[in-house]
Design an enzyme around this catalytic site. Structure first.
Site, mmCIF file in Angstrom:
data_model
loop_
_atom_site.group_PDB
_atom_site.id
_atom_site.type_symbol
_atom_site.label_atom_id
_atom_site.label_comp_id
_atom_site.label_asym_id
_atom_site.label_seq_id
_atom_site.Cartn_x
_atom_site.Cartn_y
_atom_site.Cartn_z
ATOM 1 N N ASP A 123 0.798 -1.226 0.000
ATOM 2 C CA ASP A 123 0.000 0.000 0.000
ATOM 3 C C ASP A 123 0.826 1.268 0.000
ATOM 4 O OD1 ASP A 123 1.093 -0.167 2.526
ATOM 5 O OD2 ASP A 123 -0.707 0.546 3.539
ATOM 6 N N ASN A 124 2.144 1.190 -0.147
ATOM 7 C CA ASN A 124 2.907 2.434 -0.106
ATOM 8 C C ASN A 124 4.125 2.370 -1.009
ATOM 9 O OD1 ASN A 124 5.555 1.999 1.678
ATOM 10 N ND2 ASN A 124 3.898 0.806 2.608
ATOM 11 N N GLU A 126 7.295 3.465 -0.682
ATOM 12 C CA GLU A 126 8.610 3.084 -0.170
ATOM 13 C C GLU A 126 8.789 1.571 -0.139
ATOM 14 O OE1 GLU A 126 11.494 3.967 3.711
ATOM 15 O OE2 GLU A 126 9.335 4.304 3.849
ATOM 16 N N ALA A 127 7.788 0.869 0.396
ATOM 17 C CA ALA A 127 7.892 -0.586 0.479
ATOM 18 C C ALA A 127 7.891 -1.217 -0.905
ATOM 19 C CB ALA A 127 6.748 -1.154 1.316
ATOM 20 N N ARG A 128 7.090 -0.674 -1.808
ATOM 21 C CA ARG A 128 7.056 -1.206 -3.175
ATOM 22 C C ARG A 128 8.415 -1.063 -3.855
ATOM 23 N NH1 ARG A 128 1.024 0.705 -4.192
ATOM 24 N NH2 ARG A 128 0.108 -1.290 -4.759
ATOM 25 N N CYS A 164 10.655 -2.295 -14.594
ATOM 26 C CA CYS A 164 10.518 -2.515 -13.154
ATOM 27 C C CYS A 164 9.596 -1.443 -12.571
ATOM 28 C CB CYS A 164 11.883 -2.491 -12.462
ATOM 29 S SG CYS A 164 12.586 -0.834 -12.220
ATOM 30 N N CYS A 167 10.790 2.180 -13.137
ATOM 31 C CA CYS A 167 11.195 2.610 -14.483
ATOM 32 C C CYS A 167 10.628 3.975 -14.853
ATOM 33 C CB CYS A 167 10.761 1.573 -15.517
ATOM 34 S SG CYS A 167 12.058 0.354 -15.890
ATOM 35 N N CYS A 179 1.456 29.584 4.436
ATOM 36 C CA CYS A 179 0.644 30.773 4.706
ATOM 37 C C CYS A 179 -0.785 30.614 4.196
ATOM 38 C CB CYS A 179 1.302 32.013 4.096
ATOM 39 S SG CYS A 179 2.843 32.453 4.940
ATOM 40 N N CYS A 449 15.952 4.492 -16.830
ATOM 41 C CA CYS A 449 15.661 4.047 -15.463
ATOM 42 C C CYS A 449 16.955 3.861 -14.690
ATOM 43 C CB CYS A 449 14.872 2.739 -15.473
ATOM 44 S SG CYS A 449 14.555 2.091 -13.812
#
Length: 614
Positions: A123-124, A126-128, A164, A167, A179, A449
């Site tokens: 679901d995120n 970074e992990a993917r 990947c 890519c 502001c 890539c």
């Protein structure tokens, strides 16, 4: 009739036998994960490992069908592995892992090597990206999948043979000027961001500098000294109110907060004439006006049903009531001593109620439409509603494409994926007429890539003994002998730390074990500064042994490519595919999308990547 009769007919005896002996891993046990695990079990995989770091929440139950109310607060991976046993007809071995897939101690590189296929239901971003890199280091096929509402996708990834996950560059998430958020909001999202990132953070979260209270950022956005002074004064007064949380009755705490934030602060803003030259002025909230009716609401517990009226817009009085009830609950939690602070979580009803009610009150003050709790949750949690049917469809395509790998890839030990690359597709689903399901042939890695086209990678294995006997110069000599570098033309980094180049050679006599950053799971980056050979990444794998285990991967570095300026995406069935920050934009032949609906980030388990327009 045997339970595997139809599977053999569909898959073929040889493919079915491969699947029966296969060991695979599924990362993520949420919306897609529940559906996918069901499919993998019923397909007959011999051993399935399940990884997830989350526990089950009430909001998961509407679409994650393997969980029940009794499972709330239990580990997803452990619970899901038990839940499928009731239909585990072919006796798949289920191995759950409760933990962060990026934890190199719990999941070292050797752990990944045991699998023949990786299924992602994450679901995120970074992990993917992390799992994508692991797949490239280990040369394991990876199945990416995700959904956003009625749209979804699968992307089979065959390392160095197809695109990947990284890519295509991801857009930087949209941000708003400080502001605008704190002085002159004009949209519901401005008020929601203020309530979540500033007000809630300043009152209940960890005592650290908020991005919406950054003095340097404020100074860079405005030269209006009156506005700067006002923002500083607001923050200081909020700090005083925070200090009263533990020692003040809820009624006093809420009254003081309401009066300060929605009356005093607004009246002070109105005195800065320059802000309102071209804007509609806000209207301060008369807190005292609502006190009699508020006391009447609080006197009857039956009115707590207001808090659960998720799909309708609350009145100003109801928002004040919900704010009171959320503050009461948050105060109780802090006073118990079990929590020293409370962080916002879209699945934490107390924090969501606070952000919804305070955001709506601010919207009312600034003449901005208010939001229902349901709608606001989508924005505050950066989600869109998850649809169980879409999850099921995408999980089915993911499982089917995985089976295709075992059917067409002849040698499962081989990392030459040329026999499978033209026999599988990326699949996109949507509710667009005539384009409900679109299959698109896999493309080779993008020429520009940085992850898999301009860099080779492998695993560098060493024992603790090797680290204590090998100097950096010894290591460089081995690199030169193995890959054909010239010693004077390479530079070596670990993360952002330079450890060697021709002008920085003071570490040559230092043992590898003494060089900061050389540890399990770290990446050593070797660059040919002469631009003759492509970059090299080495994943550090340290084995606790007194024997030498020193081994560099067998890689032939290719001549460095020249990155292409622009990469044209393939088309299929009149649809152009364009990667966005975390997702895919499906375009008609003329380059236009179906609508201007912006999907922000989906709930845990769903987004294809993270942000897309459909």
């Amino acid at each position: 009739m045997a339970k595997d009769t139809y599977l053999k007919k569909v898959l073929g005896d040889e493919c079915f036998d491969k699947i029966r002996t296969a060991k695979v891993v599924m990362i993520g046990a949420g919306g897609i994960g529940c559906e996918l695990l069901k499919d993998l079990v019923l397909t007959g995989y011999g051993e399935i490992h399940v990884v997830d770091l989350d526990t089950i929440t009430l909001s998961n139950l509407n679409r994650q069908f393997l969980f029940r109310q009794k499972d709330i607060d239990k580990s997803k991976s452990l619970t899901v592995s038990k839940a499928v046993q009731s239909f585990n007809y072919l006796g798949a071995k289920l191995v759950p892992h409760h933990g962060n897939v990026m934890d190199t101690k719990q999941f070292p590189i050797e752990w990944w090597n045991q699998f023949s296929f990786i299924f992602n239901a994450l679901d995120n971003l970074e992990a993917r990206s992390y799992v994508n890199r692991i797949a490239l280091f280990t040369k394991k096929p990876l199945m990416e999948s995700g959904t956003t509402g009625y749209a979804g996708q699968i992307q089979p990834i065959y390392p160095y043979y197809s695109e990947c996950y990284d890519c295509h560059p991801k857009e930087i998430p949209k941000t708003f000027p400080v502001c605008t958020i704190r002085s002159t909001p004009s949209k519901p999202v401005h008020c929601i961001t203020w309530a979540k990132e500033f007000l809630f953070h300043q009152l209940f979260d960890e005592l650290e500098t908020s991005t919406l209270n950054d003095a340097d950022k404020i100074q860079s956005e405005t030269d209006n000294q009156d506005e700067i002074n006002n923002l500083n004064e607001e923050a200081n007064e909020l700090a005083d109110i925070r200090n009263k949380i533990l020692g003040t009755e809820t009624s006093v705490f809420v009254h003081d907060m309401l009066n300060k934030i929605f009356k005093v602060d607004i009246e002070r803003l109105l005195k800065i004439d320059k802000l309102w030259e071209h804007r509609e002025k806000p209207t301060p909230l008369n807190v005292s006006q609502y006190e009699p009716e508020m006391n009447e609401l609080l006197s009857d517990n039956a009115n707590e049903s207001i808090v659960n009226a998720d799909t309708r817009e609350w009145s100003i009085l109801e928002n004040i009531y919900v704010l009171y009830k959320s503050c009461e609950a948050l105060q109780r939690r802090l006073k118990s001593g079990k929590e020293s602070f409370v962080a916002f979580d879209k699945d934490d009803e107390d924090t969501l109620n606070f952000v919804t009610s305070s955001s709506n009150l601010r919207s009312a003050v600034f003449n901005i439409p208010v939001q229902s709790k349901f709608d606001l949750k989508q924005i505050a949690g950066n989600i869109i509603p998850a649809i169980a049917t879409t999850n099921a469809i995408i999980a089915g395509f993911s499982s089917f494409a995985g089976a295709e790998y075992y059917k067409h890839h002849q040698n499962l030990e081989s990392t030459d994926f040329s026999d499978i690359i033209n026999k599988t597709s990326s699949v996109f689903v949507s509710i667009r007429p005539n384009k409900y399901v679109s299959g698109i042939k896999l493309s080779p890695p993008a020429d520009n890539c940085a992850v898999d086209s301009l860099t080779s990678r492998g695993v560098f294995t060493a024992s603790t003994s090797d680290l204590n006997t090998t100097t950096l110069e010894d290591f460089i000599d081995k690199l030169v002998a193995k890959y054909g570098h010239t010693k004077d033309d390479i530079s070596i980094q670990i993360g952002s730390r330079l450890i060697y180049d021709i002008d920085f050679d003071q570490n040559l006599d230092v043992l590898l074990g003494k060089i900061p950053g050389i540890d399990n799971g770290k990446i050593i980056f070797i660059q040919d500064d002469d631009d003759a050979l492509e970059n090299l990444e080495l994943y550090v794998n340290i084995i606790d042994s007194n024997d030498s285990k020193f081994e560099l991967p067998d890689i032939k570095l290719r001549p460095k490519k020249n990155p292409v300026e622009e990469n044209i995406e393939p088309e299929s069935n009149g649809i152009s595919i364009k990667e966005t920050e975390d997702g895919v934009l499906l375009l008609d032949d003329d380059g236009s999308s179906d609508s201007d609906l912006e999907i922000i980030e989906e709930d845990a388990d769903e987004p294809p990547l993270k942000k897309q327009k459909m």
